[in-house]
Design a protein around this motif. Structure first.
Motif, PDB file in Angstrom:
ATOM      1  N   ASN A   6       0.805  -1.214   0.000  1.00 10.39           N
ATOM      2  CA  ASN A   6       0.000   0.000   0.000  1.00 10.39           C
ATOM      3  C   ASN A   6       0.841   1.270   0.000  1.00 10.39           C
ATOM      4  N   LEU A   7       1.965   1.264   0.677  1.00  6.81           N
ATOM      5  CA  LEU A   7       2.745   2.488   0.783  1.00  6.81           C
ATOM      6  C   LEU A   7       3.613   2.751  -0.444  1.00  6.81           C
ATOM      7  N   LYS A   8       3.687   1.800  -1.350  1.00  7.38           N
ATOM      8  CA  LYS A   8       4.514   2.007  -2.535  1.00  7.38           C
ATOM      9  C   LYS A   8       3.690   2.356  -3.769  1.00  7.38           C
ATOM     10  N   VAL A   9       2.394   2.559  -3.603  1.00 14.35           N
ATOM     11  CA  VAL A   9       1.531   2.898  -4.723  1.00 14.35           C
ATOM     12  C   VAL A   9       1.615   4.400  -4.956  1.00 14.35           C
ATOM     13  N   PHE A  10       2.026   4.783  -6.145  1.00 10.90           N
ATOM     14  CA  PHE A  10       2.128   6.193  -6.498  1.00 10.90           C
ATOM     15  C   PHE A  10       1.095   6.524  -7.570  1.00 10.90           C
ATOM     16  N   PRO A  11       0.703   7.780  -7.647  1.00 11.58           N
ATOM     17  CA  PRO A  11      -0.259   8.162  -8.675  1.00 11.58           C
ATOM     18  C   PRO A  11       0.371   8.057 -10.057  1.00 11.58           C
ATOM     19  N   SER A  12      -0.481   8.087 -11.043  1.00 12.95           N
ATOM     20  CA  SER A  12       0.003   7.983 -12.417  1.00 12.95           C
ATOM     21  C   SER A  12       0.912   9.158 -12.753  1.00 12.95           C
ATOM     22  N   SER A  13       1.673   9.007 -13.803  1.00 10.89           N
ATOM     23  CA  SER A  13       2.635  10.046 -14.174  1.00 10.89           C
ATOM     24  C   SER A  13       1.944  11.349 -14.554  1.00 10.89           C
ATOM     25  N   SER A  14       0.649  11.286 -14.854  1.00 14.15           N
ATOM     26  CA  SER A  14      -0.066  12.513 -15.229  1.00 14.15           C
ATOM     27  C   SER A  14      -0.480  13.330 -13.999  1.00 14.15           C
ATOM     28  N   THR A  18       2.973  17.954  -6.887  1.00 11.10           N
ATOM     29  CA  THR A  18       2.546  18.259  -5.516  1.00 11.10           C
ATOM     30  C   THR A  18       1.785  17.081  -4.911  1.00 11.10           C
ATOM     31  N   LEU A  19       0.936  16.442  -5.717  1.00 14.92           N
ATOM     32  CA  LEU A  19       0.198  15.280  -5.231  1.00 14.92           C
ATOM     33  C   LEU A  19       1.157  14.132  -4.930  1.00 14.92           C
ATOM     34  N   LYS A  20       2.127  13.922  -5.766  1.00 18.86           N
ATOM     35  CA  LYS A  20       3.115  12.864  -5.521  1.00 18.86           C
ATOM     36  C   LYS A  20       3.877  13.139  -4.227  1.00 18.86           C
ATOM     37  N   GLU A  21       4.278  14.392  -4.006  1.00 18.54           N
ATOM     38  CA  GLU A  21       4.987  14.753  -2.771  1.00 18.54           C
ATOM     39  C   GLU A  21       4.090  14.567  -1.555  1.00 18.54           C
ATOM     40  N   PHE A  26       2.596  11.386   3.234  1.00 13.26           N
ATOM     41  CA  PHE A  26       1.659  10.507   3.934  1.00 13.26           C
ATOM     42  C   PHE A  26       2.314   9.162   4.241  1.00 13.26           C
ATOM     43  N   ASN A  27       3.028   8.613   3.282  1.00 13.97           N
ATOM     44  CA  ASN A  27       3.691   7.320   3.479  1.00 13.97           C
ATOM     45  C   ASN A  27       4.733   7.388   4.597  1.00 13.97           C
ATOM     46  N   HIS A  28       5.423   8.513   4.690  1.00  9.87           N
ATOM     47  CA  HIS A  28       6.425   8.694   5.747  1.00  9.87           C
ATOM     48  C   HIS A  28       5.752   8.673   7.121  1.00  9.87           C
ATOM     49  N   VAL A  29       4.646   9.406   7.242  1.00  6.72           N
ATOM     50  CA  VAL A  29       3.915   9.431   8.514  1.00  6.72           C
ATOM     51  C   VAL A  29       3.361   8.042   8.828  1.00  6.72           C
ATOM     52  N   ALA A  30       2.764   7.393   7.843  1.00  3.27           N
ATOM     53  CA  ALA A  30       2.164   6.068   8.056  1.00  3.27           C
ATOM     54  C   ALA A  30       3.218   5.059   8.510  1.00  3.27           C
ATOM     55  N   THR A  31       4.396   5.126   7.946  1.00  2.00           N
ATOM     56  CA  THR A  31       5.473   4.225   8.346  1.00  2.00           C
ATOM     57  C   THR A  31       5.851   4.452   9.804  1.00  2.00           C
ATOM     58  N   ALA A  86      -1.801  14.640   7.127  1.00  2.00           N
ATOM     59  CA  ALA A  86      -1.182  14.271   5.844  1.00  2.00           C
ATOM     60  C   ALA A  86      -2.219  13.721   4.875  1.00  2.00           C
ATOM     61  N   ALA A  87      -3.154  12.920   5.381  1.00  2.00           N
ATOM     62  CA  ALA A  87      -4.217  12.378   4.526  1.00  2.00           C
ATOM     63  C   ALA A  87      -5.098  13.506   4.003  1.00  2.00           C
ATOM     64  N   ASN A  88      -5.432  14.467   4.858  1.00  2.00           N
ATOM     65  CA  ASN A  88      -6.253  15.596   4.420  1.00  2.00           C
ATOM     66  C   ASN A  88      -5.535  16.448   3.381  1.00  2.00           C
ATOM     67  N   TYR A  89      -4.220  16.525   3.485  1.00  2.00           N
ATOM     68  CA  TYR A  89      -3.442  17.269   2.487  1.00  2.00           C
ATOM     69  C   TYR A  89      -3.519  16.570   1.130  1.00  2.00           C
ATOM     70  N   VAL A  90      -3.429  15.246   1.134  1.00  2.00           N
ATOM     71  CA  VAL A  90      -3.577  14.485  -0.119  1.00  2.00           C
ATOM     72  C   VAL A  90      -4.972  14.705  -0.690  1.00  2.00           C
TER      73      VAL A  90
END
Length: 162
Positions: A6-14, A18-21, A26-31, A86-90
Motif C-alpha cells: 500500500n505504501l509504494k503505490v504512487f499516482p500515475s505520471s499525469s 505536488t500530489l506525488k509529494e 503521507f507514506n512517511h507518517v504512516a510508516t 497528511a491524509a487531508n493534504y492528499v
C-alpha cells in the motif's frame, strides 16, 4: 500486513508533482505510525475483538512508569494527528485537481479527546471533531511532516518539562 504494497503505490505520471509529494509525505507518517504501534507487543481480546496498545515499562521504578506511559501515548496521539493531517493534504490536493465537484472526497476528522460525560448506556455524546490541514506557514517555511524524532522530542518536553 499489506503495508509494503500500500505504501509504494504512487499516482500515475499525469498526476501533479505536488500530489506525488503529498503521498510520499503521507507514506512517511504512516510508516512512523506503524513503527510506533508495533514497538511493543499488542494485546488482543478475543471476546471484544479489540487490540490493546500495550506499553512495557520494563525495569522502570513505579514512580516513573506513569510519565513513560504518558510519553508513549502522547507520541501515538501526535502521530495519528499527523497522519490525518497528511491524509487531508492528499485529499485537498486531489480535490483541487478534480473539475467535477461531485467527485471530491470529504476530509478526515480528528477527535483529540473522548467526551468523558457520555452516558453509560446508549449512544455517546458527540465529541468535537475537526479537520486538520497544513497551514500556509507549514507549507512554505517549515515543510510537511517533520519526522518521528521531532515528535518524540516535542512530546518528551511536554511530559517531562511541562
Amino acid at each position: 500486513m499489506k503495508i509494503e504494497t500500500n505504501l509504494k503505490v504512487f499516482p500515475s505520471s499525469s498526476a501533479s508533482q505536488t500530489l506525488k509529494e503529498a503521498i510520499v509525505n503521507f507514506n512517511h507518517v504512516a510508516t512512523d505510525v506503524l513503527k510506533s504501534c508495533y514497538e511493543f507487543e499488542n494485546k488482543y481480546d478475543i471476546e471484544s475483538d479489540v487490540y490493546t496498545y500495550w506499553i512495557d515499562t520494563g525495569d522502570l521504578p513505579y514512580h516513573e512508569q506513569g510519565q513513560f506511559i504518558d510519553l508513549k501515548k502522547g507520541i501515538l496521539m501526535v502521530l495519528f494527528y499527523n497522519l490525518v493531517k497528511a491524509a487531508n493534504y492528499v485529499i485537498y490536493i486531489r480535490n483541487s485537481l478534480i473539475l467535477d465537484s461531485s467527485r471530491t472526497l470529504d476530509f478526515i476528522g480528528f477527535i483529540e479527546h473522548f467526551n468523558p460525560n457520555s452516558p453509560l448506556f446508549g449512544d455517546p455524546y458527540p465529541s468535537p471533531e475537526y479537520y486538520p490541514l497544513y497551514s500556509e506557514r507549514e507549507l512554505e517555511e517549515v515543510g510537511l511532516y517533520q519526522g518521528l524524532e521531532n515528535i518524540e522530542q516535542y512530546v518528551h518536553d511536554q511530559v517531562y518539562n511541562g
